[in-house]
Design a protein around this motif. Sequence first.
Motif, PDB file in Angstrom:
ATOM      1  N   THR A 147      32.321  40.470  42.983  1.00 35.51           N
ATOM      2  CA  THR A 147      30.943  40.804  42.837  1.00 35.51           C
ATOM      3  C   THR A 147      29.463  40.623  42.924  1.00 35.51           C
ATOM      4  O   THR A 147      28.696  41.165  42.524  1.00 35.51           O
ATOM      5  N   THR A 148      28.941  38.871  43.113  1.00 38.17           N
ATOM      6  CA  THR A 148      28.300  38.793  43.240  1.00 38.17           C
ATOM      7  C   THR A 148      27.578  38.168  44.394  1.00 38.17           C
ATOM      8  O   THR A 148      26.680  38.294  44.357  1.00 38.17           O
TER       9      THR A 148
ATOM     10  N   CYS B  75      35.373  32.144  46.532  1.00 35.85           N
ATOM     11  CA  CYS B  75      34.996  33.264  46.275  1.00 35.85           C
ATOM     12  C   CYS B  75      37.257  32.970  45.300  1.00 35.85           C
ATOM     13  O   CYS B  75      37.839  33.588  45.873  1.00 35.85           O
TER      14      CYS B  75
ATOM     15  N   ASP C 297      37.724  33.743  42.024  1.00 43.56           N
ATOM     16  CA  ASP C 297      38.024  35.053  41.444  1.00 43.56           C
ATOM     17  C   ASP C 297      37.139  36.625  41.381  1.00 43.56           C
ATOM     18  O   ASP C 297      36.256  36.099  42.490  1.00 43.56           O
ATOM     19  N   HIS C 298      37.848  37.405  40.993  1.00 44.10           N
ATOM     20  CA  HIS C 298      36.835  38.640  41.337  1.00 44.10           C
ATOM     21  C   HIS C 298      35.271  38.620  40.702  1.00 44.10           C
ATOM     22  O   HIS C 298      34.681  39.175  41.505  1.00 44.10           O
ATOM     23  N   ASP C 299      35.191  38.298  39.941  1.00 45.93           N
ATOM     24  CA  ASP C 299      33.846  37.661  39.416  1.00 45.93           C
ATOM     25  C   ASP C 299      32.616  37.200  40.578  1.00 45.93           C
ATOM     26  O   ASP C 299      31.619  37.641  40.333  1.00 45.93           O
ATOM     27  N   ILE C 300      33.209  35.743  41.127  1.00 42.19           N
ATOM     28  CA  ILE C 300      32.629  35.896  41.911  1.00 42.19           C
ATOM     29  C   ILE C 300      32.398  36.534  43.250  1.00 42.19           C
ATOM     30  O   ILE C 300      31.152  37.094  43.901  1.00 42.19           O
TER      31      ILE C 300
END
Length: 592
Positions: free
Chosen positions: A239-240, A232, A234-237
């Motif tokens: 959230t998935t 993980c 970054d934060h975008d990853i």
Amino acid sequence: MAKVGGGWSAGAHRVELRHAIRHLRDRGLYTAAKWAAEQLVGLPEEKSSSNAGPSSAAAASSEFEKSKLKRPSRQKDSATQVGTGYAGSRYMQEADDEEEEDDDLLLLAKAFFDMREYRRAAHALQGSTRKKAFFLRCYATYLAGEKRKEEEIIELAGPLGRSDAVNPELAGLEQELFALYSKGALDAFGSYLYGVVLHEQQRKADARTVLCVSVNAYPWNWSAWLELQALCTDHDILTTLNLKNHWMRTFFLASVYLDLQQNSDALTLYRTLHPWFPRSDHILAQTATTHYNLRDFDEAEGLFEELLRSDPYRLEGMDTYSNILYVKECFAALSHLAHKSVLTDKYRPETCCIIGNYYSLKAQHEKAVLYFKRALRLNRRYLSAWTLMGHEYVEMKNTPAAIDAYRRAVDINPRDYRAWYGLGQTYEILAMPYYALYYYRHATQLRPHDARMWCAMGQCYETEQLNMHDAAIRCYRRAVSNSDREGIALHKLAKLHESLGQADQAAYYYRKNLERMEADQNEGQDFVDALLFLANYCKNQGSLEEAEKFCDQLLDHGGPAKEDAKALLREIWSVQQHTASLPPLDLELYSP
């Protein structure tokens, strides 16, 4: 209070963790077993387990602040068992169903495994189809390949050199595990190992999917969560990820936030967890690290001291504690910590790192590098040692070695802002501002609320090669908006506006910096520069009384500033003589 996830019952979770420790230990997952044991001991005493905890988030937070994470003493809990009708029992029941009586070969293989004879352990379990035996065989095969990879690295490139060596068992393991995973026949532990293999093969998206399957099926394997955390970036990853709501998920999110430098979010989650695990050393250590990242060194130091009182022989996280003592220049405390660490375990990377910090504080940089290298011989992927060794090489003006050390740190963890920042500083020393800017930008992306990163970028824009004053001003303003504690940005902004002939803006920042320095009782050269500029500015603006006040302050300082103040006072007196009949100013009163 926000729920920790999946419902809460201290007694039920105590049973979950006791079962998990046995499951993990039987499969050789000792790091995860140790973590589970620490959380087991971190639970409240059994007699109070029926309480649901604080009734509200505010109450929990208030209690946290009052206690400063001081935990109750660890008294031995009774062995009262709780029924299986608790949250998470469906996961645990599935794992318990697999726990049949170990046969003789499995016991023999486990003995080989514990003695680090991985090839013998895997060979002993050839042909066994039981899930525990299958996992232990595959895991032993994987570890045998890792051991061979390390040997090749040392043989071909040395312990600190670069090498293209890979685990030779990965391809075979991937085929075997995929065959079972595609049929849905791989259990949670097998899925964890499959995720590790995929990660090693750089198939990161597939690895994340498989690891999510593993932690959803068996949430107590902390090693699986850590492997998922490494993916993980970054934060975008984050959230998935498809993760079920379980209390272990809260521990995971807090750890990821800490790794991504989202320190305020991490601190909030650890404060949420603390009332449920009031005696957890893990939560205490992570909270202390969060305060360290937030540059709240006094609070972090107090929490680390509390941690050492609870567990005096702990070495995990003590390298961070040594960083705090280094920054605060606590020679005696750092010397005591280094001596104590040597007595606990001389050949641990953390111990070598602590000793390296001690020698660095004494400005013995060659000795510091020696101990950081020793730490890396023990663990080539020990991030702190690479970064700190880079700092030492900068002090020794060995820029090629510093660049190599920082690059190795970035290769291990691209989220290490200290290594990016160090690379920027090194290239700035080499008068290569474009390269420096590239690395500083990475550092600011990782730490957007750290004023030091923005100050570094601003200084880079100011260099003669770039001379980009507008960009520098924007960077310094970002630093000011993010609590520039050292006041570097305020002084730089004042100087830049002064050099650009923007007197009003320069005066504004000089005043702000003067207020900060007066509050900190810091009367260095920046203080004198601010007084001198403001005295001239106020005189030119016609604010003679205010200009005279600044001159009076300058007269308390020696050197050229005092003579400049006298000259300004003569000019002010001359102007005042033309506007009103005033007695002559006796400058002899200001003579030394």
